[in-house]
Design an enzyme around this catalytic site. Sequence first.
Site, PDB file in Angstrom:
ATOM      1  N   THR A   8       0.820  -0.982  -0.116  1.00  0.00           N
ATOM      2  CA  THR A   8       0.084   0.095  -0.008  1.00  0.00           C
ATOM      3  C   THR A   8       0.932   1.236  -0.015  1.00  0.00           C
ATOM      4  O   THR A   8       1.921   1.353   0.471  1.00  0.00           O
ATOM      5  CB  THR A   8      -0.959  -0.119   1.337  1.00  0.00           C
ATOM      6  OG1 THR A   8      -2.062   1.052   1.166  1.00  0.00           O
ATOM      7  CG2 THR A   8      -0.312   0.236   2.744  1.00  0.00           C
ATOM      8  N   ASN A  10      -0.796   4.063   1.181  1.00  0.00           N
ATOM      9  CA  ASN A  10      -1.918   4.547   2.044  1.00  0.00           C
ATOM     10  C   ASN A  10      -1.091   4.446   3.921  1.00  0.00           C
ATOM     11  O   ASN A  10      -1.269   3.326   4.317  1.00  0.00           O
ATOM     12  CB  ASN A  10      -3.164   4.127   1.819  1.00  0.00           C
ATOM     13  CG  ASN A  10      -4.025   4.909   3.066  1.00  0.00           C
ATOM     14  OD1 ASN A  10      -3.834   5.195   4.079  1.00  0.00           O
ATOM     15  ND2 ASN A  10      -5.406   4.923   2.505  1.00  0.00           N
ATOM     16  N   ASP A  69      -7.697  -4.136   0.298  1.00  0.00           N
ATOM     17  CA  ASP A  69      -8.586  -3.316  -0.379  1.00  0.00           C
ATOM     18  C   ASP A  69      -9.741  -3.257   0.387  1.00  0.00           C
ATOM     19  O   ASP A  69     -10.372  -4.282   0.903  1.00  0.00           O
ATOM     20  CB  ASP A  69      -8.743  -4.034  -1.916  1.00  0.00           C
ATOM     21  CG  ASP A  69      -9.351  -2.934  -2.907  1.00  0.00           C
ATOM     22  OD1 ASP A  69      -8.620  -1.945  -3.186  1.00  0.00           O
ATOM     23  OD2 ASP A  69     -10.489  -2.993  -3.263  1.00  0.00           O
ATOM     24  N   GLY A 156     -10.094   8.701   5.701  1.00  0.00           N
ATOM     25  CA  GLY A 156     -11.092   8.485   4.641  1.00  0.00           C
ATOM     26  C   GLY A 156     -12.446   8.894   5.162  1.00  0.00           C
ATOM     27  O   GLY A 156     -12.661  10.103   5.750  1.00  0.00           O
ATOM     28  N   ASP A 158     -13.817   8.033   7.994  1.00  0.00           N
ATOM     29  CA  ASP A 158     -14.047   7.638   9.316  1.00  0.00           C
ATOM     30  C   ASP A 158     -14.863   9.102  10.083  1.00  0.00           C
ATOM     31  O   ASP A 158     -15.676   8.599  10.815  1.00  0.00           O
ATOM     32  CB  ASP A 158     -12.740   7.802  10.073  1.00  0.00           C
ATOM     33  CG  ASP A 158     -11.956   6.489   9.913  1.00  0.00           C
ATOM     34  OD1 ASP A 158     -12.763   5.429   9.474  1.00  0.00           O
ATOM     35  OD2 ASP A 158     -10.770   6.211  10.103  1.00  0.00           O
ATOM     36  N   LYS A 178     -10.789   1.491  17.142  1.00  0.00           N
ATOM     37  CA  LYS A 178     -11.056   1.499  15.908  1.00  0.00           C
ATOM     38  C   LYS A 178     -10.230   0.019  15.485  1.00  0.00           C
ATOM     39  O   LYS A 178     -11.022  -0.925  14.745  1.00  0.00           O
ATOM     40  CB  LYS A 178     -10.805   2.441  14.950  1.00  0.00           C
ATOM     41  CG  LYS A 178     -10.970   2.299  13.512  1.00  0.00           C
ATOM     42  CD  LYS A 178     -10.415   3.238  12.480  1.00  0.00           C
ATOM     43  CE  LYS A 178     -10.597   2.721  11.190  1.00  0.00           C
ATOM     44  NZ  LYS A 178      -9.969   3.404  10.180  1.00  0.00           N
TER      45      LYS A 178
HETATM   46  P1  ITT Z   1      -3.568   1.488  -1.579  1.00  0.00           P
HETATM   47  O1  ITT Z   1      -4.502   1.237  -2.842  1.00  0.00           O
HETATM   48  O2  ITT Z   1      -2.412   2.036  -1.848  1.00  0.00           O
HETATM   49  O3  ITT Z   1      -3.778   0.535  -0.501  1.00  0.00           O
HETATM   50  P2  ITT Z   1      -5.870   3.359  -1.081  1.00  0.00           P
HETATM   51  O4  ITT Z   1      -6.294   4.486  -0.210  1.00  0.00           O
HETATM   52  O5  ITT Z   1      -6.248   3.624  -2.618  1.00  0.00           O
HETATM   53  O6  ITT Z   1      -4.356   2.621  -0.793  1.00  0.00           O
HETATM   54  P3  ITT Z   1      -8.044   1.310  -1.293  1.00  0.00           P
HETATM   55  O7  ITT Z   1      -8.003   1.384  -2.882  1.00  0.00           O
HETATM   56  O8  ITT Z   1      -8.405   0.212  -0.761  1.00  0.00           O
HETATM   57  O9  ITT Z   1      -6.669   1.746  -1.059  1.00  0.00           O
HETATM   58  O10 ITT Z   1      -9.364   2.504  -1.335  1.00  0.00           O
HETATM   59  C1  ITT Z   1      -9.547   2.443   0.077  1.00  0.00           C
HETATM   60  C2  ITT Z   1     -10.218   3.603   0.408  1.00  0.00           C
HETATM   61  O11 ITT Z   1     -11.572   3.460   1.216  1.00  0.00           O
HETATM   62  C3  ITT Z   1      -9.659   4.751   1.261  1.00  0.00           C
HETATM   63  O12 ITT Z   1      -9.157   5.578   0.593  1.00  0.00           O
HETATM   64  C4  ITT Z   1     -10.776   5.313   2.003  1.00  0.00           C
HETATM   65  O13 ITT Z   1     -11.484   6.225   1.381  1.00  0.00           O
HETATM   66  C5  ITT Z   1     -11.761   4.182   2.250  1.00  0.00           C
HETATM   67  N1  ITT Z   1     -11.428   3.535   3.442  1.00  0.00           N
HETATM   68  C6  ITT Z   1     -10.838   2.264   3.585  1.00  0.00           C
HETATM   69  N2  ITT Z   1     -10.616   2.014   4.817  1.00  0.00           N
HETATM   70  C7  ITT Z   1     -10.996   3.019   5.649  1.00  0.00           C
HETATM   71  C8  ITT Z   1     -11.093   3.151   7.068  1.00  0.00           C
HETATM   72  O14 ITT Z   1     -10.703   2.298   7.917  1.00  0.00           O
HETATM   73  N3  ITT Z   1     -11.456   4.461   7.255  1.00  0.00           N
HETATM   74  C9  ITT Z   1     -11.992   5.197   6.717  1.00  0.00           C
HETATM   75  N4  ITT Z   1     -12.064   5.026   5.239  1.00  0.00           N
HETATM   76  C10 ITT Z   1     -11.451   3.911   4.743  1.00  0.00           C
END
Ligand code: ITT
Length: 230
Positions: A8, A10, A69, A156, A158, A178
């Site tokens: 990731t 993120n 994901d 995100g 949250d 959490k």
């Molecule tokens: P990677 O692909 O690099 O892992 P990303 O943020 O693009 O990073 P995703 O494609 O899995 O990852 O998208 C996840 C999105 O869903 C994230 O950007 C948030 O907007 C939301 N999300 C996922 N988990 C969350 C959480 O624990 N709390 C709040 N929002 C969350």
Amino acid sequence: MRKLIIATRNRHKTRELAAMLGPEWMIEDLSGYTELPEPEENGRTFEENAVIKALAASHALKGLVLADDSGLEVDLLEGAPGIRSARYAAEKATDKENRDRLLGELSRLNHAAGQPITARFRCAMALAEQGKVLATFCGRVEGRIVLAEAGTGGFGYDPLFIPDGYSQTFAELDAGTKNCLSHRARAMEPAMAWLAARGAAETATGSGMERAVRRAASEPTRPRPRWIRS
Ligand code: ITT
């Protein structure tokens, strides 16, 4: 110490996963691998996208890889933003832009006041090594959406999500809470059991250097050939 690559970029995910895994794991994410291309997340499900991310990293890097994901499904929006959660407002949208789009979509609907806006976070994880998927895991947490942001923790969506059984958003609850009840924690639970079982199997059979060291330690000392002078 065992090493795990988290596929990731993120850093919020990395931080949450590192807290769940604990100090016996050496964690590395992709933030230091700027040259690695981001794979196209064109799966139809969270699980397919987790597999795409895990395989892409595992083809490029040595070692055990874990991909996550995840996203939010809102029932009133027929499951949106879903797998598009990170890109809901635009391809490179910020978390705030995504939350604003969500609130905008909800404000356009005829939602009966007082009725909860039910939603859930979902998480799929994939473990891979040497370009092969080893296992996948899923977790989810049910809750509801609030129409005004509350809290500054997490990331995100949250500030807009209250998990069932609580009266505060994920962004208001402390990180430890959490990390105990989130979709990510629930996917991580079977993933950690899998990792523990694999670690135990590796220790039992021994591998690589460890096996060689153990073999050497258990072998009886050979008598020295006569021609070696003491
Ligand atoms: P990677 O692909 O690099 O892992 P990303 O943020 O693009 O990073 P995703 O494609 O899995 O990852 O998208 C996840 C999105 O869903 C994230 O950007 C948030 O907007 C939301 N999300 C996922 N988990 C969350 C959480 O624990 N709390 C709040 N929002 C969350």
